[in-house]
Design a protein around this motif. Structure first.
Motif, mmCIF file in Angstrom:
data_model
loop_
_atom_site.group_PDB
_atom_site.id
_atom_site.type_symbol
_atom_site.label_atom_id
_atom_site.label_comp_id
_atom_site.label_asym_id
_atom_site.label_seq_id
_atom_site.Cartn_x
_atom_site.Cartn_y
_atom_site.Cartn_z
ATOM 1 N N HIS A 3 0.844 -1.196 0.000
ATOM 2 C CA HIS A 3 0.000 0.000 0.000
ATOM 3 C C HIS A 3 0.877 1.243 0.000
ATOM 4 N N ALA A 49 0.369 2.574 -8.615
ATOM 5 C CA ALA A 49 -0.757 1.665 -8.862
ATOM 6 C C ALA A 49 -0.467 0.768 -10.063
ATOM 7 N N THR A 54 -1.448 -1.141 -4.174
ATOM 8 C CA THR A 54 -2.673 -0.423 -3.852
ATOM 9 C C THR A 54 -2.251 1.003 -3.535
ATOM 10 N N SER A 56 -3.236 5.203 -2.773
ATOM 11 C CA SER A 56 -4.232 6.160 -2.289
ATOM 12 C C SER A 56 -3.682 7.563 -2.445
ATOM 13 N N ARG A 71 -9.708 13.479 -11.306
ATOM 14 C CA ARG A 71 -10.191 12.430 -10.411
ATOM 15 C C ARG A 71 -10.477 11.148 -11.197
ATOM 16 N N GLU A 75 -8.813 7.328 -10.749
ATOM 17 C CA GLU A 75 -9.651 6.161 -10.471
ATOM 18 C C GLU A 75 -9.518 5.106 -11.562
ATOM 19 N N GLY A 78 -6.734 2.886 -10.987
ATOM 20 C CA GLY A 78 -6.807 2.069 -9.788
ATOM 21 C C GLY A 78 -6.410 2.772 -8.507
ATOM 22 N N VAL A 79 -6.325 4.112 -8.530
ATOM 23 C CA VAL A 79 -5.942 4.876 -7.342
ATOM 24 C C VAL A 79 -7.193 5.235 -6.535
ATOM 25 N N ASP A 80 -7.134 5.007 -5.230
ATOM 26 C CA ASP A 80 -8.230 5.377 -4.337
ATOM 27 C C ASP A 80 -8.234 6.891 -4.154
ATOM 28 N N THR A 81 -9.387 7.545 -4.397
ATOM 29 C CA THR A 81 -9.485 9.005 -4.312
ATOM 30 C C THR A 81 -10.398 9.467 -3.176
ATOM 31 N N ASP A 82 -10.652 8.602 -2.207
ATOM 32 C CA ASP A 82 -11.538 8.979 -1.104
ATOM 33 C C ASP A 82 -11.003 10.178 -0.325
ATOM 34 N N LEU A 126 -4.995 7.231 7.277
ATOM 35 C CA LEU A 126 -4.664 6.595 6.010
ATOM 36 C C LEU A 126 -3.158 6.396 5.884
#
Length: 297
Positions: A3, A49, A54, A56, A71, A75, A78-82, A126
Protein backbone atom coordinates in the motif's frame (compact mmCIF):
# COMPACT_ATOMS: atom_id res chain seq x y z
CA UNK A 1 -0.51 -6.19 -1.51
CA UNK A 2 1.80 -3.24 -0.95
CA UNK A 3 0.00 0.00 0.00
CA UNK A 4 1.46 3.32 -1.16
CA UNK A 5 -0.05 6.63 -0.02
CA UNK A 6 0.75 9.83 -1.91
CA UNK A 7 0.33 13.30 -0.43
CA UNK A 8 0.72 15.83 -3.19
CA UNK A 9 -0.48 17.67 -6.23
CA UNK A 10 -2.86 17.03 -9.08
CA UNK A 11 -2.50 19.21 -12.20
CA UNK A 12 -3.86 19.30 -15.69
CA UNK A 13 -0.81 19.39 -17.95
CA UNK A 14 -1.21 21.79 -20.87
CA UNK A 15 1.48 20.46 -23.19
CA UNK A 16 2.89 22.12 -26.30
CA UNK A 17 5.22 20.13 -28.57
CA UNK A 18 7.83 22.13 -30.51
CA UNK A 19 11.00 21.45 -32.48
CA UNK A 20 13.00 23.82 -30.26
CA UNK A 21 11.79 25.62 -27.14
CA UNK A 22 11.53 29.40 -27.54
CA UNK A 23 14.12 31.70 -26.01
CA UNK A 24 13.07 34.80 -24.08
CA UNK A 25 11.19 37.15 -26.39
CA UNK A 26 10.99 34.55 -29.16
CA UNK A 27 7.84 33.13 -30.77
CA UNK A 28 7.89 29.67 -32.33
CA UNK A 29 5.26 27.52 -34.02
CA UNK A 30 4.38 24.30 -32.26
CA UNK A 31 3.26 21.08 -33.90
CA UNK A 32 0.74 19.85 -31.31
CA UNK A 33 -1.13 20.80 -28.12
CA UNK A 34 -2.59 18.34 -25.63
CA UNK A 35 -4.27 18.43 -22.21
CA UNK A 36 -3.00 15.50 -20.14
CA UNK A 37 -3.76 14.76 -16.47
CA UNK A 38 -0.63 15.12 -14.36
CA UNK A 39 0.83 16.73 -11.25
CA UNK A 40 3.74 15.15 -9.40
CA UNK A 41 1.52 13.67 -6.70
CA UNK A 42 -1.02 12.24 -9.09
CA UNK A 43 1.74 10.95 -11.37
CA UNK A 44 3.44 9.10 -8.53
CA UNK A 45 0.15 7.59 -7.36
CA UNK A 46 -0.61 6.32 -10.87
CA UNK A 47 2.95 5.03 -11.28
CA UNK A 48 2.67 3.10 -8.01
CA UNK A 49 -0.76 1.67 -8.86
CA UNK A 50 0.35 0.55 -12.32
CA UNK A 51 3.50 -0.96 -10.82
CA UNK A 52 1.32 -3.27 -8.75
CA UNK A 53 0.55 -1.49 -5.48
CA UNK A 54 -2.67 -0.42 -3.85
CA UNK A 55 -2.36 3.37 -4.09
CA UNK A 56 -4.23 6.16 -2.29
CA UNK A 57 -4.13 9.88 -3.09
CA UNK A 58 -4.35 12.74 -0.58
CA UNK A 59 -4.75 16.18 -2.16
CA UNK A 60 -7.27 18.51 -3.78
CA UNK A 61 -8.81 19.34 -7.15
CA UNK A 62 -10.99 22.29 -8.12
CA UNK A 63 -14.70 22.17 -8.87
CA UNK A 64 -14.04 22.62 -12.59
CA UNK A 65 -13.94 20.33 -15.61
CA UNK A 66 -10.24 19.69 -15.07
CA UNK A 67 -10.96 18.52 -11.53
CA UNK A 68 -13.47 15.94 -12.73
CA UNK A 69 -11.06 14.62 -15.33
CA UNK A 70 -8.15 14.48 -12.87
CA UNK A 71 -10.19 12.43 -10.41
CA UNK A 72 -11.46 10.11 -13.15
CA UNK A 73 -7.93 9.52 -14.44
CA UNK A 74 -6.71 8.49 -11.00
CA UNK A 75 -9.65 6.16 -10.47
CA UNK A 76 -9.25 4.58 -13.91
CA UNK A 77 -5.65 3.75 -12.99
CA UNK A 78 -6.81 2.07 -9.79
CA UNK A 79 -5.94 4.88 -7.34
CA UNK A 80 -8.23 5.38 -4.34
CA UNK A 81 -9.49 9.01 -4.31
CA UNK A 82 -11.54 8.98 -1.10
CA UNK A 83 -9.08 11.49 0.41
CA UNK A 84 -8.81 13.68 -2.71
CA UNK A 85 -10.85 16.76 -1.79
CA UNK A 86 -12.84 18.97 -4.17
CA UNK A 87 -12.55 22.68 -3.36
CA UNK A 88 -14.00 25.88 -4.82
CA UNK A 89 -11.98 27.35 -7.66
CA UNK A 90 -9.70 26.07 -10.42
CA UNK A 91 -7.64 22.91 -10.38
CA UNK A 92 -3.89 23.13 -10.63
CA UNK A 93 -2.34 23.41 -14.07
CA UNK A 94 1.15 22.84 -15.49
CA UNK A 95 2.14 24.60 -18.69
CA UNK A 96 4.74 22.44 -20.43
CA UNK A 97 6.88 22.91 -23.54
CA UNK A 98 8.41 19.70 -24.90
CA UNK A 99 11.09 19.85 -27.60
CA UNK A 100 12.01 17.24 -30.20
CA UNK A 101 14.82 15.88 -28.03
CA UNK A 102 12.32 15.03 -25.29
CA UNK A 103 13.43 17.86 -22.98
CA UNK A 104 10.87 20.03 -21.22
CA UNK A 105 10.32 23.32 -19.42
CA UNK A 106 7.39 23.67 -17.00
CA UNK A 107 5.42 26.45 -15.27
CA UNK A 108 3.06 25.25 -12.52
CA UNK A 109 -0.03 27.18 -11.34
CA UNK A 110 -1.04 25.63 -7.99
CA UNK A 111 -4.81 26.26 -8.06
CA UNK A 112 -6.53 23.83 -5.70
CA UNK A 113 -3.18 22.39 -4.65
CA UNK A 114 -2.55 25.61 -2.73
CA UNK A 115 -5.33 24.71 -0.32
CA UNK A 116 -3.53 21.54 0.81
CA UNK A 117 -1.65 23.27 3.64
CA UNK A 118 -2.51 20.85 6.45
CA UNK A 119 -3.67 17.29 7.08
CA UNK A 120 -7.45 16.89 7.11
CA UNK A 121 -9.36 14.51 9.39
CA UNK A 122 -8.61 10.94 8.40
CA UNK A 123 -5.41 11.72 6.49
CA UNK A 124 -3.09 10.54 9.27
CA UNK A 125 -5.10 7.36 9.70
CA UNK A 126 -4.66 6.59 6.01
CA UNK A 127 -0.94 7.34 6.15
CA UNK A 128 -0.62 4.95 9.09
CA UNK A 129 -1.84 2.06 6.90
CA UNK A 130 0.83 2.64 4.23
CA UNK A 131 4.05 0.81 3.47
CA UNK A 132 5.44 4.10 2.14
CA UNK A 133 4.39 7.74 1.89
CA UNK A 134 5.40 9.59 -1.28
CA UNK A 135 5.87 13.35 -1.03
CA UNK A 136 6.81 16.19 -3.39
CA UNK A 137 6.85 20.00 -3.15
CA UNK A 138 3.94 21.12 -5.37
CA UNK A 139 1.70 21.66 -2.32
CA UNK A 140 2.41 24.00 0.62
CA UNK A 141 5.43 22.93 2.63
CA UNK A 142 3.45 22.85 5.89
CA UNK A 143 1.40 19.91 4.64
CA UNK A 144 4.49 18.07 3.39
CA UNK A 145 6.08 18.40 6.84
CA UNK A 146 2.85 17.35 8.58
CA UNK A 147 2.54 14.30 6.36
CA UNK A 148 6.14 13.23 6.92
CA UNK A 149 5.80 13.71 10.68
CA UNK A 150 2.64 11.60 10.67
CA UNK A 151 4.45 8.87 8.73
CA UNK A 152 7.33 8.91 11.23
CA UNK A 153 4.91 8.54 14.15
CA UNK A 154 3.53 5.38 12.56
CA UNK A 155 6.81 3.89 11.32
CA UNK A 156 6.01 4.50 7.64
CA UNK A 157 8.90 5.08 5.19
CA UNK A 158 8.88 8.57 3.63
CA UNK A 159 10.13 9.08 0.07
CA UNK A 160 10.54 12.76 -0.84
CA UNK A 161 11.04 14.11 -4.35
CA UNK A 162 12.32 17.68 -3.73
CA UNK A 163 10.63 19.24 -6.75
CA UNK A 164 10.18 22.09 -7.46
CA UNK A 165 13.58 22.51 -5.82
CA UNK A 166 13.62 24.78 -2.78
CA UNK A 167 15.44 24.91 0.56
CA UNK A 168 14.30 22.04 2.77
CA UNK A 169 13.62 22.93 6.42
CA UNK A 170 15.37 20.90 9.13
CA UNK A 171 12.05 19.62 10.47
CA UNK A 172 11.30 18.01 7.09
CA UNK A 173 14.77 16.54 6.64
CA UNK A 174 14.53 15.07 10.15
CA UNK A 175 11.56 12.91 9.11
CA UNK A 176 12.65 12.06 5.54
CA UNK A 177 13.90 8.51 5.03
CA UNK A 178 14.74 8.59 1.30
CA UNK A 179 15.41 11.70 -0.78
CA UNK A 180 15.09 11.35 -4.58
CA UNK A 181 16.30 14.50 -6.40
CA UNK A 182 17.40 14.74 -10.00
CA UNK A 183 20.81 16.21 -10.88
CA UNK A 184 19.47 19.75 -11.13
CA UNK A 185 17.69 19.55 -7.78
CA UNK A 186 20.69 17.96 -6.07
CA UNK A 187 22.89 20.84 -7.26
CA UNK A 188 20.43 23.48 -6.06
CA UNK A 189 20.09 21.82 -2.67
CA UNK A 190 23.84 21.51 -2.07
CA UNK A 191 25.66 24.05 -4.30
CA UNK A 192 27.76 21.13 -5.60
CA UNK A 193 28.16 20.47 -9.33
CA UNK A 194 29.27 16.84 -9.21
CA UNK A 195 26.43 14.33 -8.60
CA UNK A 196 28.57 12.21 -6.26
CA UNK A 197 29.53 15.22 -4.19
CA UNK A 198 25.93 16.44 -4.14
CA UNK A 199 24.65 13.02 -3.05
CA UNK A 200 27.29 12.81 -0.34
CA UNK A 201 26.33 16.24 0.95
CA UNK A 202 22.66 15.25 1.04
CA UNK A 203 23.57 12.08 2.92
CA UNK A 204 24.61 14.33 5.81
CA UNK A 205 20.95 15.37 6.00
CA UNK A 206 18.96 12.15 5.38
CA UNK A 207 19.70 8.41 5.72
CA UNK A 208 19.32 7.48 2.03
CA UNK A 209 19.67 9.40 -1.25
CA UNK A 210 19.00 8.51 -4.89
CA UNK A 211 20.11 11.09 -7.45
CA UNK A 212 18.52 10.38 -10.82
CA UNK A 213 20.87 11.07 -13.74
CA UNK A 214 18.52 10.89 -16.73
CA UNK A 215 19.77 8.61 -19.48
CA UNK A 216 22.86 7.77 -17.40
CA UNK A 217 20.85 6.04 -14.66
CA UNK A 218 20.99 6.83 -10.96
CA UNK A 219 23.35 7.10 -8.00
CA UNK A 220 22.35 5.60 -4.63
CA UNK A 221 23.99 6.35 -1.29
CA UNK A 222 23.13 5.05 2.16
CA UNK A 223 24.91 5.81 5.40
CA UNK A 224 27.44 3.13 6.18
CA UNK A 225 27.30 1.51 2.71
CA UNK A 226 29.23 1.74 -0.55
CA UNK A 227 27.67 3.94 -3.28
CA UNK A 228 25.76 2.22 -6.08
CA UNK A 229 25.63 3.43 -9.68
CA UNK A 230 22.79 1.79 -11.58
CA UNK A 231 22.63 2.38 -15.36
CA UNK A 232 19.43 3.15 -17.23
CA UNK A 233 18.26 1.12 -20.25
CA UNK A 234 19.30 2.63 -23.57
CA UNK A 235 16.17 4.03 -25.24
CA UNK A 236 15.23 6.94 -27.49
CA UNK A 237 13.42 9.60 -25.45
CA UNK A 238 10.29 11.20 -26.87
CA UNK A 239 9.08 13.09 -23.79
CA UNK A 240 10.76 13.05 -20.37
CA UNK A 241 7.76 14.61 -18.59
CA UNK A 242 6.81 12.40 -15.65
CA UNK A 243 9.86 10.15 -15.88
CA UNK A 244 11.08 11.11 -12.41
CA UNK A 245 7.63 10.48 -10.96
CA UNK A 246 7.46 7.11 -12.68
CA UNK A 247 10.84 6.25 -11.17
CA UNK A 248 9.80 7.37 -7.66
CA UNK A 249 6.48 5.52 -7.75
CA UNK A 250 7.99 2.29 -9.04
CA UNK A 251 10.93 2.54 -6.62
CA UNK A 252 8.60 2.92 -3.64
CA UNK A 253 6.72 -0.21 -4.70
CA UNK A 254 9.91 -2.22 -5.22
CA UNK A 255 11.36 -1.22 -1.86
CA UNK A 256 8.07 -1.90 -0.07
CA UNK A 257 8.15 -5.38 -1.65
CA UNK A 258 11.60 -5.75 -0.07
CA UNK A 259 13.47 -6.11 -3.33
CA UNK A 260 17.26 -5.70 -2.86
CA UNK A 261 18.26 -2.08 -3.41
CA UNK A 262 20.14 -2.62 -6.69
CA UNK A 263 17.25 -4.65 -8.08
CA UNK A 264 14.72 -2.04 -6.92
CA UNK A 265 16.69 0.75 -8.59
CA UNK A 266 17.04 -1.18 -11.86
CA UNK A 267 13.35 -2.03 -11.80
CA UNK A 268 12.40 1.63 -11.28
CA UNK A 269 14.83 2.67 -14.05
CA UNK A 270 13.12 0.20 -16.39
CA UNK A 271 9.76 1.80 -15.61
CA UNK A 272 11.13 5.30 -16.28
CA UNK A 273 12.74 4.13 -19.53
CA UNK A 274 9.36 3.00 -20.81
CA UNK A 275 7.72 6.30 -19.85
CA UNK A 276 10.17 8.51 -21.77
CA UNK A 277 9.38 6.65 -24.98
CA UNK A 278 5.78 7.92 -24.83
CA UNK A 279 4.27 11.39 -24.86
CA UNK A 280 2.68 12.82 -21.73
CA UNK A 281 3.07 12.14 -18.03
CA UNK A 282 0.37 9.94 -16.50
CA UNK A 283 -0.55 8.39 -19.85
CA UNK A 284 3.05 7.27 -20.41
CA UNK A 285 3.40 5.29 -17.20
CA UNK A 286 3.83 1.54 -17.63
CA UNK A 287 1.92 -1.33 -16.06
CA UNK A 288 3.74 -4.01 -14.08
CA UNK A 289 3.96 -6.60 -16.91
CA UNK A 290 5.64 -3.96 -19.11
CA UNK A 291 8.13 -3.13 -16.36
CA UNK A 292 8.95 -6.79 -15.81
CA UNK A 293 9.51 -7.26 -19.53
CA UNK A 294 11.80 -4.20 -19.80
CA UNK A 295 13.64 -5.18 -16.62
CA UNK A 296 14.32 -8.63 -17.97
CA UNK A 297 15.38 -7.38 -21.40
Amino acid sequence: MTHIVVLGSTNMDLVTYVATAPQRGETVTGREFRTIPGGKGSNQAIAAARAGATASMIGAVGNDAYGLRLRETLEQSGVDTDFLRTVEGPSGTAHIVVDDEGGNAIVVIPGANGTVDHLSPGDEGLIATADALLLQLEIPLAAVVAGAEAARRHGVRTVLTPSPAQPLPPELLAVTDLLVPNEYEAVLLTDRTDPREAAAALLDLVPEVVVTLGATGCLYLRRGAEPLVVPAPHVTAVDSTGAGDTFAGALAVALAEEKPVREALSWAAAAAAISVQREGASVSMPYRPEIEKQYGA
